[in-house]
Design a protein around this motif. Structure first.
Motif, PDB file in Angstrom:
ATOM      1  N   GLU A  77       0.833  -1.206   0.000  1.00 32.72           N
ATOM      2  CA  GLU A  77       0.000   0.000   0.000  1.00 32.72           C
ATOM      3  C   GLU A  77       0.863   1.250   0.000  1.00 32.72           C
ATOM      4  N   ARG A  78       1.868   1.276   0.871  1.00 38.33           N
ATOM      5  CA  ARG A  78       2.770   2.438   0.915  1.00 38.33           C
ATOM      6  C   ARG A  78       3.536   2.578  -0.395  1.00 38.33           C
ATOM      7  N   THR A  79       4.035   1.458  -0.927  1.00 33.64           N
ATOM      8  CA  THR A  79       4.814   1.506  -2.158  1.00 33.64           C
ATOM      9  C   THR A  79       3.994   2.078  -3.305  1.00 33.64           C
ATOM     10  N   LEU A  80       2.756   1.636  -3.417  1.00 31.93           N
ATOM     11  CA  LEU A  80       1.915   2.131  -4.510  1.00 31.93           C
ATOM     12  C   LEU A  80       1.587   3.611  -4.336  1.00 31.93           C
ATOM     13  N   ARG A  81       1.285   4.009  -3.115  1.00 33.79           N
ATOM     14  CA  ARG A  81       0.920   5.410  -2.884  1.00 33.79           C
ATOM     15  C   ARG A  81       2.103   6.355  -3.011  1.00 33.79           C
ATOM     16  N   ASP A  82       3.237   5.962  -2.432  1.00 34.19           N
ATOM     17  CA  ASP A  82       4.364   6.887  -2.314  1.00 34.19           C
ATOM     18  C   ASP A  82       5.356   6.802  -3.467  1.00 34.19           C
ATOM     19  N   GLU A  83       5.371   5.683  -4.195  1.00 34.86           N
ATOM     20  CA  GLU A  83       6.374   5.504  -5.243  1.00 34.86           C
ATOM     21  C   GLU A  83       5.760   5.330  -6.629  1.00 34.86           C
ATOM     22  N   TYR A  84       4.779   4.454  -6.756  1.00 39.73           N
ATOM     23  CA  TYR A  84       4.187   4.236  -8.071  1.00 39.73           C
ATOM     24  C   TYR A  84       3.323   5.412  -8.505  1.00 39.73           C
ATOM     25  N   ALA A  85       2.474   5.889  -7.619  1.00 35.41           N
ATOM     26  CA  ALA A  85       1.562   6.975  -7.992  1.00 35.41           C
ATOM     27  C   ALA A  85       2.317   8.210  -8.503  1.00 35.41           C
ATOM     28  N   PRO A  86       3.366   8.688  -7.824  1.00 27.99           N
ATOM     29  CA  PRO A  86       4.086   9.854  -8.356  1.00 27.99           C
ATOM     30  C   PRO A  86       4.707   9.592  -9.727  1.00 27.99           C
ATOM     31  N   MET A  87       5.230   8.377  -9.951  1.00 26.68           N
ATOM     32  CA  MET A  87       5.820   8.057 -11.251  1.00 26.68           C
ATOM     33  C   MET A  87       4.761   8.080 -12.344  1.00 26.68           C
ATOM     34  N   LEU A  88       3.632   7.422 -12.096  1.00 24.86           N
ATOM     35  CA  LEU A  88       2.585   7.344 -13.108  1.00 24.86           C
ATOM     36  C   LEU A  88       1.955   8.706 -13.380  1.00 24.86           C
ATOM     37  N   MET A  89       1.751   9.498 -12.336  1.00 25.30           N
ATOM     38  CA  MET A  89       1.174  10.819 -12.530  1.00 25.30           C
ATOM     39  C   MET A  89       2.143  11.745 -13.265  1.00 25.30           C
ATOM     40  N   ALA A  90       3.446  11.570 -13.047  1.00 25.62           N
ATOM     41  CA  ALA A  90       4.419  12.389 -13.772  1.00 25.62           C
ATOM     42  C   ALA A  90       4.341  12.121 -15.268  1.00 25.62           C
ATOM     43  N   ILE A  91       4.018  10.888 -15.643  1.00 26.93           N
ATOM     44  CA  ILE A  91       3.890  10.551 -17.059  1.00 26.93           C
ATOM     45  C   ILE A  91       2.557  11.037 -17.607  1.00 26.93           C
ATOM     46  N   THR A  92       1.458  10.708 -16.920  1.00 27.35           N
ATOM     47  CA  THR A  92       0.144  11.077 -17.453  1.00 27.35           C
ATOM     48  C   THR A  92      -0.067  12.588 -17.439  1.00 27.35           C
ATOM     49  N   GLU A  93       0.543  13.296 -16.507  1.00 26.62           N
ATOM     50  CA  GLU A  93       0.379  14.745 -16.429  1.00 26.62           C
ATOM     51  C   GLU A  93       1.469  15.500 -17.184  1.00 26.62           C
ATOM     52  N   CYS A  94       2.376  14.787 -17.823  1.00 23.75           N
ATOM     53  CA  CYS A  94       3.416  15.446 -18.607  1.00 23.75           C
ATOM     54  C   CYS A  94       2.733  16.312 -19.673  1.00 23.75           C
ATOM     55  N   PRO A  95       3.080  17.582 -19.780  1.00 23.92           N
ATOM     56  CA  PRO A  95       2.343  18.472 -20.683  1.00 23.92           C
ATOM     57  C   PRO A  95       2.619  18.247 -22.158  1.00 23.92           C
ATOM     58  N   VAL A  96       3.638  17.458 -22.488  1.00 23.00           N
ATOM     59  CA  VAL A  96       3.951  17.191 -23.895  1.00 23.00           C
ATOM     60  C   VAL A  96       3.528  15.777 -24.250  1.00 23.00           C
ATOM     61  N   PRO A  97       3.343  15.468 -25.537  1.00 19.77           N
ATOM     62  CA  PRO A  97       2.939  14.116 -25.933  1.00 19.77           C
ATOM     63  C   PRO A  97       3.957  13.072 -25.482  1.00 19.77           C
ATOM     64  N   THR A  98       3.445  11.928 -25.029  1.00 20.37           N
ATOM     65  CA  THR A  98       4.316  10.854 -24.553  1.00 20.37           C
ATOM     66  C   THR A  98       4.050   9.581 -25.354  1.00 20.37           C
ATOM     67  N   ILE A  99       5.128   8.885 -25.678  1.00 21.22           N
ATOM     68  CA  ILE A  99       5.057   7.609 -26.382  1.00 21.22           C
ATOM     69  C   ILE A  99       5.755   6.556 -25.540  1.00 21.22           C
ATOM     70  N   ALA A 100       5.115   5.408 -25.359  1.00 20.79           N
ATOM     71  CA  ALA A 100       5.801   4.233 -24.821  1.00 20.79           C
ATOM     72  C   ALA A 100       6.214   3.380 -26.006  1.00 20.79           C
ATOM     73  N   ALA A 101       7.520   3.269 -26.242  1.00 18.06           N
ATOM     74  CA  ALA A 101       8.054   2.436 -27.319  1.00 18.06           C
ATOM     75  C   ALA A 101       8.396   1.080 -26.702  1.00 18.06           C
ATOM     76  N   VAL A 102       7.454   0.153 -26.794  1.00 19.11           N
ATOM     77  CA  VAL A 102       7.557  -1.124 -26.085  1.00 19.11           C
ATOM     78  C   VAL A 102       8.375  -2.099 -26.929  1.00 19.11           C
TER      79      VAL A 102
END
Length: 258
Positions: A77-102
């Motif tokens: 629970e702590r890991t998801l809230r404190d570590e994953y959430a900030p990483m994912l929000m930094a990507i989704t809220e990035c103001p420029v277009p983002t591509i995941a090249a898988v």
């Protein structure tokens, strides 16, 4: 910031974050999550487009279960809230277009890290795997939000319960990703896509992201108001002026990103 688990390159307005733990299939550690969040925020400030990809044969295999004793004594629970959430929000809220090249397997949190991007382009040999129930967990890292919205409840539920690989071509057919590309053409293709975005009308791209990502839960009337407001902003941009002039002069537009 000096990165240890990824590389960050910024060239001609295009930022590329490469997860760089190829011996561990780019499994996510606490340090990597913090570094991805930092790099994504830097790209939002300095770049006109962002690409997230992986080094070696995998995109990202998900959580590194050996990181800091996470399997023996987890505080998920702590890991998801404190570590994953900030990483994912930094990507989704990035103001420029983002591509995941898988570039290879995207499993567990690695699959959902890819889905956080605006556009997912995958190598044909890659696959996506919601592996969580294999170890007695539920999809996390945004998986329960991204999947139903992109493929519908039936496919999201099946992918989550059965934890089966979804090949890139199937993911494309489902609408889980934008496109799957032949392996030998993959790198040149995603670079061309990314360069197009990095040279495009940045303010308009920002408006697209704001309008589409905010549409859930809105009425049509509310969304029409949002469109009007965002279009008004775009209409005062230099890129709009250049786009109209280029159209009338029958030449490619030279956008400045403002």
């Amino acid at each position: 910031m000096q990165y240890e688990t990824l590389t960050y390159d910024l060239t001609d307005g295009l930022a590329v974050i490469t997860l760089n733990r190829p011996d561990k299939m780019n499994a996510l550690t606490r340090q990597m999550r913090a570094e991805v969040a930092h790099a994504a925020k830097a790209a939002g400030d300095d770049a006109r487009a962002l690409v997230l990809t992986g080094a070696g044969r995998a995109f990202c295999s998900g959580q590194d279960l050996g990181d800091g004793g996470s399997a023996a004594n987890p505080d998920l629970e702590r890991t998801l809230r404190d570590e994953y959430a900030p990483m994912l929000m930094a990507i989704t809220e990035c103001p420029v277009p983002t591509i995941a090249a898988v570039n290879g397997p995207a499993a567990g949190a690695g699959a959902n890290l890819a889905l956080a991007a605006d556009v997912v382009i995958a190598k044909e040999s890659a696959y996506f795997l919601q592996a969580f129930t294999r170890i007695g967990l539920i999809p996390d890292a945004g998986g329960t939000w991204f999947m139903p919205r992109q493929v519908g409840m039936a496919k999201a539920m099946g992918a989550s319960l059965f934890a089966e690989k979804i090949p890139a071509r199937q993911a494309e057919a489902w609408g889980l990703i934008w496109e799957a590309v032949a392996d030998d053409a993959f790198e040149a293709h995603w670079k061309a896509r990314a360069e197009y975005l990095a040279k495009g009308p940045t303010k308009a791209f920002q408006g697209v992201k704001t309008a589409l990502r905010g549409t859930y839960g809105k009425t049509l009337e509310e969304q029409l108001e949002i469109e009007a407001s965002l279009q008004g902003e775009c209409g005062h941009s230099r890129d709009f002026q250049e786009g109209v002039v280029a159209f009338l002069e029958k030449r490619p537009a030279s956008f400045e990103g403002r």
